[in-house]
Design an enzyme around this catalytic site. Structure first.
Site, PDB file in Angstrom:
ATOM      1  N   GLY A   1       0.775  -1.229   0.000  1.00 37.96           N
ATOM      2  CA  GLY A   1       0.000   0.000   0.000  1.00 37.96           C
ATOM      3  C   GLY A   1       0.809   1.283   0.000  1.00 37.96           C
TER       4      GLY A   1
ATOM      5  N   GLU B   1       4.641  -6.125   2.381  1.00 41.12           N
ATOM      6  CA  GLU B   1       4.664  -6.706   1.028  1.00 41.12           C
ATOM      7  C   GLU B   1       4.189  -5.697  -0.009  1.00 41.12           C
ATOM      8  OE1 GLU B   1       2.193 -10.136   1.788  1.00 41.12           O
ATOM      9  OE2 GLU B   1       0.354  -8.948   1.642  1.00 41.12           O
TER      10      GLU B   1
ATOM     11  N   GLY C   1       3.947  -3.695  -3.527  1.00 44.15           N
ATOM     12  CA  GLY C   1       4.137  -3.975  -4.945  1.00 44.15           C
ATOM     13  C   GLY C   1       4.444  -2.686  -5.674  1.00 44.15           C
TER      14      GLY C   1
ATOM     15  N   CYS D   1     -10.234   1.051 -30.941  1.00 44.70           N
ATOM     16  CA  CYS D   1     -11.405   1.727 -31.484  1.00 44.70           C
ATOM     17  C   CYS D   1     -12.416   1.986 -30.375  1.00 44.70           C
ATOM     18  CB  CYS D   1     -12.008   0.876 -32.597  1.00 44.70           C
ATOM     19  SG  CYS D   1     -10.830   0.588 -33.912  1.00 44.70           S
TER      20      CYS D   1
ATOM     21  N   TYR E   1       1.529  -2.323 -12.071  1.00 42.03           N
ATOM     22  CA  TYR E   1       0.135  -2.274 -12.524  1.00 42.03           C
ATOM     23  C   TYR E   1       0.028  -1.602 -13.883  1.00 42.03           C
ATOM     24  CZ  TYR E   1      -0.415  -3.438  -7.621  1.00 42.03           C
ATOM     25  OH  TYR E   1      -0.300  -4.040  -6.394  1.00 42.03           O
TER      26      TYR E   1
HETATM   27  C1  LIG Z   1      -2.024  -6.033  -4.097  1.00 45.66           C
HETATM   28  C2  LIG Z   1      -1.558  -6.534  -2.803  1.00 45.66           C
HETATM   29  C3  LIG Z   1      -0.359  -6.082  -2.257  1.00 45.66           C
HETATM   30  C4  LIG Z   1       0.467  -4.999  -2.889  1.00 45.66           C
HETATM   31  O1  LIG Z   1      -0.192  -3.787  -2.833  1.00 45.66           O
HETATM   32  P1  LIG Z   1       0.539  -2.438  -3.331  1.00 45.66           P
HETATM   33  O2  LIG Z   1      -0.527  -1.423  -3.224  1.00 45.66           O
HETATM   34  O3  LIG Z   1       0.987  -2.680  -4.709  1.00 45.66           O
HETATM   35  O4  LIG Z   1       1.663  -2.186  -2.406  1.00 45.66           O
HETATM   36  C5  LIG Z   1       0.063  -6.639  -1.074  1.00 45.66           C
HETATM   37  N1  LIG Z   1      -0.667  -7.596  -0.459  1.00 45.66           N
HETATM   38  C6  LIG Z   1      -1.838  -8.051  -0.949  1.00 45.66           C
HETATM   39  C7  LIG Z   1      -2.596  -9.074  -0.220  1.00 45.66           C
HETATM   40  C8  LIG Z   1      -2.332  -7.526  -2.131  1.00 45.66           C
HETATM   41  O5  LIG Z   1      -3.486  -7.954  -2.613  1.00 45.66           O
END
Ligand SMILES: *Cc1c(COP(=O)(O)O)cnc(C)c1O
Length: 379
Positions: free
Chosen positions: A218, A248, A250, A326, A355
């Protein structure tokens, strides 16, 4: 604005240019910076769904403590990338996926009481690492997507924790991923501290010997402005002895390791607006359309014009960057000022490493896929 090695990779791309360039070194540096900001011993996992490019993943898997996956397909990618550990969340895990996760020794983030029963049944007699994903009753710090403290298909309702079935696989703690794209690091630190405090109390109440708290991802990226997630404000308290804290992210790890480049095929004016029509679009980079914002671009001038007919060109105007699909929704950017733009120039969209390709509908209209160039890897 476009780093030299990225510009060089784009210059070497096939014409018309349509390419993703990834620089794994950026993601690797993010992991190191995040680890340095967190309490010692915190485990930094990378959420594969943000970008599962195998070359990028291999580079990220080395410095990360593990990879977080959300499907059997991502589990396979994580194993192939050499993940040191794997965590597996996802609200609709199949029996095959649960079995594969047990086989891989993954930490399974259990999303419902029913899933806990299914996992216990499937794993009978085998060692299982499991934690409960909980949708807490309380609200969470703001981000663009809230997943807890509000009705969602994710996690076990906090109120259901008191009536968990007995004789299940052992539970080592909680998974409390709750926000997306939070740019306020101080608020995020409060969220993580609160997640740990809540976990300690809840585990004591339920008689769970707590060894694991995963605060999810997040961490945010500001796509349209200059705000950065300020790690100096991410002052998280160390967890109590015996409890391992995991995060975790992303987006924050890979967003800045990607550039999407698309050549201007046509340049035209229509009902008073200029359109730069690209070899590319939202089928490769869906995020601006999905979130409803304009993703900024940089013009990479290409001087070569080998054609006998005049080259379309504009100066000092606002253009919409639109794609080859289109549909009028195939828009990456609305109304960005350009000093000069010509057909044959290339627009480069930075911050597209998370993403981007991974959430896009690649086969709509069946255009060829972009080239993918991963810096530092062979080929
Ligand atoms: C998508 C997700 C993440 C990563 O979220 P980010 O916003 O990209 O940091 C981590 N844990 C879970 C369970 C997710 O679904």
């Amino acid at each position: 604005m476009v780093p030299e090695p990225v510009a060089a990779a784009i210059a070497g791309a096939r014409r018309p240019v349509c390419a993703y360039v990834y620089d794994p070194a950026v993601a690797v540096a993010r992991i190191a910076a995040l680890r340095a900001a967190l309490p010692p011993g915190t485990r930094v996992l990378y959420a594969v769904k943000a970008n599962g490019n195998p070359d990028l993943l291999r580079a990220v898997a080395a410095p990360a403590d593990g990879l977080e996956v959300a499907s059997g397909g991502e589990l396979d990618l994580a194993l192939a990338a050499g993940a040191r550990t794997i965590a597996f969340a996802g609200p609709a895990k199949t029996d095959d996926e649960l079995t594969a996760a047990v086989d891989a020794g993954a930490m399974i983030h259990v999303e419902s009481v029913h899933e806990l029963r299914r996992l216990t049944h499937l794993a009978r007699g085998r060692t299982v690492n499991a934690a409960l994903r909980v949708n807490r009753a309380a609200d969470t710090p703001s981000g663009s997507h809230r997943m807890t403290g509000t009705p969602t298909p994710f996690g076990i309702a906090e109120e259901d924790l008191d009536t968990l079935p007995r004789d299940t696989v052992p539970i080592s703690g909680f998974h409390l991923h709750a926000v997306s794209n939070n740019l306020d690091a101080a608020a995020h630190a409060r969220f993580v501290d609160d997640a740990v405090t809540w976990s300690v109390h809840t585990a004591a109440r339920l008689g769970i010997p707590l060894t694991y708290v995963n605060a999810g991802g997040g961490l945010g990226i500001d796509y349209t402005g200059d705000t950065t997630f300020d790690l100096t404000q991410l002052r998280i308290n160390p967890p109590p002895p015996g409890v391992t804290l995991a995060v975790e992210p992303g987006r924050w790890i890979t967003a800045d390791s990607g550039w999407y480049a698309a050549e201007v095929i046509d340049l035209k004016r229509n009902h008073g607006r200029w359109f730069a029509v690209l070899r590319g679009g939202t089928h490769h980079f869906r995020l601006p359309a999905a979130w409803g914002y304009s993703h900024p671009f940089t013009v990479l001038p290409v001087d070569d014009w080998p054609h006998p007919y005049p080259r379309p060109e504009v100066s000092n105007v606002e253009v919409d960057a639109t794609g080859e699909l289109c549909t009028p929704r195939d828009v990456l950017t609305r109304g960005q000022h350009v000093d000069r733009l010509r057909a044959g120039d290339v627009l480069v969209f930075a911050r597209t490493g998370a993403y981007g390709w991974d959430i896009s509908h690649h086969d709509f209209l069946r255009h060829p896929y972009p080239e993918v160039k991963v810096l530092g890897s062979v080929g």
